[in-house]
Write an enzyme that holds these catalytic residues in place. Structure first.
Site, PDB file in Angstrom:
ATOM      1  N   ASP A  59      64.268 -26.721 -18.220  1.00  0.00           N
ATOM      2  CA  ASP A  59      63.423 -27.088 -17.082  1.00  0.00           C
ATOM      3  C   ASP A  59      64.234 -27.045 -15.790  1.00  0.00           C
ATOM      4  OD1 ASP A  59      61.686 -28.211 -15.226  1.00  0.00           O
ATOM      5  OD2 ASP A  59      60.934 -29.724 -16.627  1.00  0.00           O
ATOM      6  N   CYS A  76      54.140 -34.102 -16.794  1.00  0.00           N
ATOM      7  CA  CYS A  76      54.443 -33.531 -15.473  1.00  0.00           C
ATOM      8  C   CYS A  76      54.356 -34.661 -14.431  1.00  0.00           C
ATOM      9  CB  CYS A  76      53.471 -32.389 -15.195  1.00  0.00           C
ATOM     10  SG  CYS A  76      53.717 -31.458 -13.676  1.00  0.00           S
ATOM     11  N   HIS A  78      59.777 -26.593 -18.695  1.00  0.00           N
ATOM     12  CA  HIS A  78      58.788 -27.516 -18.152  1.00  0.00           C
ATOM     13  C   HIS A  78      57.405 -27.155 -18.688  1.00  0.00           C
ATOM     14  CE1 HIS A  78      57.481 -30.543 -15.250  1.00  0.00           C
ATOM     15  NE2 HIS A  78      56.421 -29.770 -15.024  1.00  0.00           N
TER      16      HIS A  78
END
Length: 221
Positions: free
Chosen positions: A162, A115, A190
């Site tokens: 994502d 991330c 994600h």
């Protein structure tokens, strides 16, 4: 299980890092947090990677804004994490990353992040010369500096579903850096590598992990 230690950046800032693995390990990894802090999930990743024979440090980069941050994967956690991320200058993040790498020197050291940490791992390859390999998992900010020269081998991983990192961004990265292996995981969203999230995808996580471990085994020599 690891332990929290204290490190000092070049500007005098003292911050925590989760340390795992044998202190005498011949290879090392810097594991960079998501926007949720060095929480249980990040500590579990550090412990897991250490089990492959690495000395692992996961720096608490949020310490510059607030100490002892461990956020949940909830809307409130996301909101707080984004606020903390915005409060820390990128240059200061890199001071902490460099201090973490220095603690692991002179071992061949890699950096891997998830991330926000995936973007920071990219900075480790483009704004530092401390690493022999860098791996980013779903780093949304990579596209913003996609043309930056890299100082070490890089591997990147993205989920096809994502919405925060559209495939047009991934393709732009691939076009700018054609020599970098970039993997796209169909059916993965994600955070597909985090089993604390609803988006966890065991198959994509296992494949991305296998590729990451093989990449580090190749380059951290």
């Amino acid at each position: 299980m690891g332990e929290m230690i204290e490190l000092t950046a070049s500007d005098g800032h003292k911050f925590h890092a989760y340390a795992a693995g044998d202190e005498k390990a011949e290879r090392a990894l810097v594991v960079v947090q998501e926007i949720f802090g060095v929480n249980q999930h990040m500590r579990e990743i550090a412990d897991h990677l250490a089990s492959f024979g690495y000395r692992v440090l996961s720096p608490a980069v949020f310490d510059r804004a607030e100490r002892n941050v461990e956020l949940d994967y909830t809307p409130d956690g996301i909101k707080k994490g984004l606020e903390l991320r915005a409060a820390i200058a990128e240059s200061n993040v890199m001071l902490d990353i460099e201090a973490t790498a220095a603690n692991l020197s002179p071992r061949p050291t890699g950096i891997i992040g998830y991330c926000w940490g995936g973007t920071i791992a990219w900075w480790g390859a483009t704004r530092s010369k401390s690493f022999k390999a860098a791996i980013g998992w779903y780093g949304g900010g990579i596209v913003q500096t996609k043309e930056a020269p890299i100082a070490c081998p890089v591997q990147l991983h993205f989920g096809a579903l994502d919405k925060g990192i559209p495939l047009t961004d991934v393709e732009a990265i691939k076009t700018s850096q054609p020599e970098i292996p970039v993997f796209i995981y169909e059916g993965a969203d994600h955070g597909f590598g985090c089993d604390a999230r609803a988006s966890f995808n065991a198959e994509a996580n296992k494949l991305a992990e296998d590729r990451s471990l093989a990449f580090f085994a190749e380059h951290l020599v």
